[in-house]
Motif scaffolding. Structure first.
Motif, short mmCIF file in Angstrom:
data_model
loop_
_atom_site.label_atom_id
_atom_site.label_comp_id
_atom_site.label_asym_id
_atom_site.label_seq_id
_atom_site.Cartn_x
_atom_site.Cartn_y
_atom_site.Cartn_z
N LEU A 138 -4.67 1.27 -5.53
CA LEU A 138 -4.99 2.64 -5.93
C LEU A 138 -6.47 2.78 -6.28
O LEU A 138 -7.10 3.79 -5.96
N GLU A 183 -0.96 -3.51 -7.04
CA GLU A 183 -0.78 -2.09 -6.80
C GLU A 183 -1.88 -1.26 -7.46
O GLU A 183 -2.34 -0.27 -6.90
N GLY A 197 1.99 2.93 -8.55
CA GLY A 197 1.57 1.66 -9.12
C GLY A 197 2.52 1.10 -10.14
O GLY A 197 2.12 0.30 -10.99
N ARG A 205 0.84 -1.20 0.00
CA ARG A 205 0.00 0.00 0.00
C ARG A 205 0.87 1.25 0.00
O ARG A 205 0.57 2.24 -0.68
N ALA A 225 2.56 1.39 -3.51
CA ALA A 225 1.63 1.81 -4.56
C ALA A 225 1.53 3.32 -4.62
O ALA A 225 1.45 3.92 -5.70
N GLN A 238 -4.23 3.29 -0.71
CA GLN A 238 -2.81 3.58 -0.60
C GLN A 238 -2.52 4.39 0.67
O GLN A 238 -3.38 5.11 1.16
N ASN A 284 2.12 -6.01 -9.98
CA ASN A 284 1.61 -4.84 -10.71
C ASN A 284 0.11 -4.71 -10.53
O ASN A 284 -0.43 -3.62 -10.26
#
Length: 771
Positions: free
Chosen positions: A602, A598, A345, A337, A340, A607, A595
């Motif tokens: 978001l 993340e 991200g 978190r 990200a 985050q 990937n």
């Protein structure tokens, strides 16, 4: 270059405005309330410019790491701003002044012919309302833009730009833009996964003009139009430019006598960076470092090179986890978190994610060596002889495309269409087929990685000294054979530090015929081969999350509303990997899962930020997180200029009565409305004039006055009897009249001027003008 630790929360009043595209009335945002959390991390400079009714330039900046001073200036009705650094020919000139002059002397679409460095820039003309934005040819200091029916805005921080112009003032994800991130391991289009946000391509400029919209095209001569076989003189000049990049560092006040770090590995790019640095004016300040697990071959290779070069070397040995599940999943998710947010991200293949910085540092990196050779050594033997071969390079610039096979057919088709359009565009501009792998890589990979992975981190400044226009042109002029054999790098090393050529490279060797070019140097003729490391290259937290976090990720997807995700991703197939760890069997699959996680964080607004523990800092701040502003709920109102569409400017020349006056009052409106007072001058009896400082004018409670960047003031009339008074103490004994310029609303009203002869204002001799 402009910044604010803010959250933008739109307060909307119904105020019809005509869309510049279709002339249809829309509801325009009429004010912005900015929110700022006391005690949180605040960037060093705080500024938001609402440039006109439909154009913003906003941005955030951390500290002035390089000591370049102000990065924005408003002068003579024009704004100039930049982020990054500019290589100045006149060392006594300020960077911001140079950027300002460039935009005044050249059109945005030619500026890149006159600039060197790593920067993005913006220029705004308050008279025409034209906002120009620029990305230099490297794209390492990216600039983003967003456009809707009411506004055009540009910023060097995408995570600030997106919430600024969304109705909720929160991050909004566009899942249709994540296909390349999941398919290729990185962003490889000009569209962010943040809703509405687009990247200005490296070497491009964009110009927004009210009533005409936004135009974007290449700025200056493309580097790929240089043709012909490179000569020895080309290589020598290229080397000279690389050394000059290091000389520039000695002229950056913020670095002073600080050590300059180079991340050294067993590869050829970092060794070239070191060789150029040691021939520059900062040679005595160079130190090298390598990090990783103890069995990482880079550590042994780098130590050998540093010892040969005679430079200090630091080994940062990581302790590997005793098992893949050493850390609890909830702790890893907390790191995710934070990661990200910090990197928008976009995790790097070798980024630790969980670590926090302990010192503020400058790192020199070798990003740009791929202009001198083929991007992927495994494909160096492939000659790009057709569009189909070029498409294969674009589909797999870093890894096998979509290693999990989870992208929906529509997402794949959209990516192919984008790549085809880009391919035809650059071929029309003069690129050759064998340029395509490098051009695609540099257009869309490094700007995202360099931006999110470096520019947003408040404790880190990265510079790529191999970035040189001439050197890049020389590299692209090479034949495929020369690129395959890395001739540019060999010629540069032969000129700079031939002794370092005598050391073998990790898993690479020079062609045998190169020995004839270096009679005084004995090339090793072999590769440096070290034992294969036991530990994988991917960070352990990546592996743990991807292999053991399947049920955690599955439950996260099911517990949040990710509308639109299923249109891009085959959720059922994704679940096969989340429920069967044996399928997660290579690094690209691990990276794809991380990937995606993340992006989910978001999209869920989950985050978090937590400060780095800065123990050794050259800047005056104990805690740093990122250059992205903080979003919180404590209100703080910031004045923002908003020019109402359709205001009509008029000039007034009012004669004063000959009687002795004590003061003059101007009533600019007869109903609530917005106006702009551009200037005001008093005309003396002899015909000369004296300009009044508008900020010193006085108003009554029905008229608010807000300063504008162009020197004027916005007037907000809230009632039917707003007043403007001349400043107290104004000497009117020799004044014959008043000249002022006022922009008036098209809905009409009345302008009235009253005079005070000593007993208060009276209607005797008053002037009334209907508009």
């Amino acid at each position: 270059p402009l910044g604010q630790g803010l959250r933008a929360n739109h307060q909307i009043r119904k105020c019809p405005a005509l869309c510049r595209r279709c002339n249809h009335p829309h509801q325009a945002y009429r004010s912005l309330r900015m929110r700022f959390k006391t005690g949180s991390y605040v960037p060093a400079r705080k500024k938001i410019l609402s440039l006109s009714d439909n154009a913003f330039f906003v941005s955030t900046e951390s500290h002035d790491f390089l000591g370049l001073g102000e990065k924005s200036v408003v002068r003579d009705g024009n704004l100039a701003a930049f982020d990054g650094y500019c290589a100045l020919k006149n060392h006594n000139q300020k960077s911001v002044d140079y950027i300002y002059d460039l935009f005044r002397q050249h059109r945005a679409f030619t500026v890149n012919d006159h600039i060197d460095g790593e920067l993005c820039a913006a220029s705004y003309d308050f008279n025409t309302g034209t906002l120009s934005i620029l990305s230099d040819f490297t794209g390492l200091r990216p600039i983003y833009f967003i456009e809707d029916d009411n506004y055009f805005a540009a910023s060097n921080r995408q995570m600030f730009l997106n919430p600024l112009l969304t109705p909720t003032a929160k991050l909004e994800i566009d899942f249709s833009q994540i296909a390349d991130l999941l398919g290729k391991g990185n962003k490889f289009t000009d569209r962010s996964f943040l809703k509405g946000v687009r990247l200005l391509r490296p070497g491009f400029a964009g110009v927004f003009t009210p009533g005409k919209g936004f135009e974007t095209r290449r700025s200056g001569e493309p580097i790929f139009t240089a043709r012909g076989e490179p000569s020895r003189a080309d290589y020598i000049r290229s080397v000279s430019e690389l050394v000059n990049n290091f000389d520039t560092l000695s002229r950056m006040p913020g670095l002073q006598d600080q050590p300059i770090r180079i991340s050294l590995t067993g590869g050829e790019d970092s060794r070239l960076v070191l060789a150029a640095a040691l021939e520059s004016s900062v040679a005595d300040r160079i130190e090298t470092f390598t990090y990783g697990f103890a069995d990482n071959p880079d550590i042994a290779a780098a130590e050998m090179v540093a010892q040969k070069a005679g430079v200090p070397h630091v080994k940062n040995i990581h302790t590997p986890p005793t098992s893949v599940s050493e850390r609890p999943l909830d702790k890893i998710w907390d790191d995710l978190r934070r990661h990200a947010f910090r990197f928008e991200g976009a995790p790097g293949a070798w980024d630790g994610g969980a670590a926090t910085a302990t010192q503020v540092r400058l790192d020199l990196v070798g990003y740009f060596d791929s202009y001198f050779k083929r991007v992927r050594p495994s494909n160096a033997l492939i000659d790009v002889v057709s569009r189909d071969v070029a498409r294969a390079f674009m589909k797999e610039p870093q890894q096998d495309f979509d290693p999990m096979g989870i992208l929906q057919p529509s997402a794949i088709a959209a990516d192919e269409a984008f790549c085809d359009n880009w391919l035809e565009t650059v071929l029309d501009e003069g690129a050759e087929l064998n340029d395509i792998p490098e051009l695609f890589y540099f257009d869309f990979r490094l700007p995202w990685w360099g931006g999110a992975m470096a520019a947003n981190v408040g404790s880190l400044c990265r510079i790529a000294p191999l970035a040189s226009k001439f050197a890049s042109r020389t590299g692209l002029k090479q034949s495929l054979v020369d690129r395959r054999e890395r001739k540019f790098i060999f010629e540069a090393m032969l000129t700079l530090r031939p002794d370092l050529l005598e050391l073998p490279y990790l898993n690479k060797k020079w062609p045998d015929h190169f020995q004839a070019r270096s009679a005084r140097v004995k090339l090793p003729g072999t590769e440096l081969r070290l034992p294969t490391p036991k530990h994988p290259s991917a960070p352990s937290w990546h592996i743990t999350l991807a292999k053991r976090g399947g049920s955690y990720i599955r439950d996260y997807i099911r517990s949040h509303d990710f509308s639109g995700l299923e249109e891009m991703v085959d959720i059922d197939r994704l679940m096969l990997f989340l429920e069967d760890a044996s399928r997660v069997n290579n690094t690209p699959i691990v990276r794809t899962i991380v990937n995606l996680c993340e992006i989910l964080v978001l999209a869920a607004g989950d985050q978090v930020r937590s400060p780095d523990k800065i123990a050794n800092s050259r800047i005056n701040a104990p805690n740093l997180i990122t250059n992205i502003p903080n979003f919180s709920d404590t209100p703080m109102t910031i004045p923002v200029e908003v020019r109402t569409p359709g205001l009509q400017a008029r000039n007034f020349d009012i004669a004063f009565p000959k009687e002795k006056l004590r003061n003059v009052r101007i009533d600019p409106a007869s109903k609530p409305s917005n106006l702009v007072l551009h200037s005001m001058m008093l005309r003396r009896q002899d015909g000369t004039v004296a300009a009044l400082e508008l900020a010193k004018l006085q108003t009554n409670g029905e008229l608010a006055m807000v300063a504008r960047p162009d020197g004027g003031v916005d007037l907000r009339a809230s009632g039917q009897d707003p007043h403007i008074y001349l400043p107290k103490g104004t000497d009117l004994s020799d004044i014959a009249g008043c000249i002022f310029k006022l922009s008036l609303p098209p809905s009409g009203g009345n302008l009235e001027i009253f005079f005070d002869y000593g007993n208060g204002f009276t209607r005797e001799g008053m002037v009334g003008i209907a508009y």
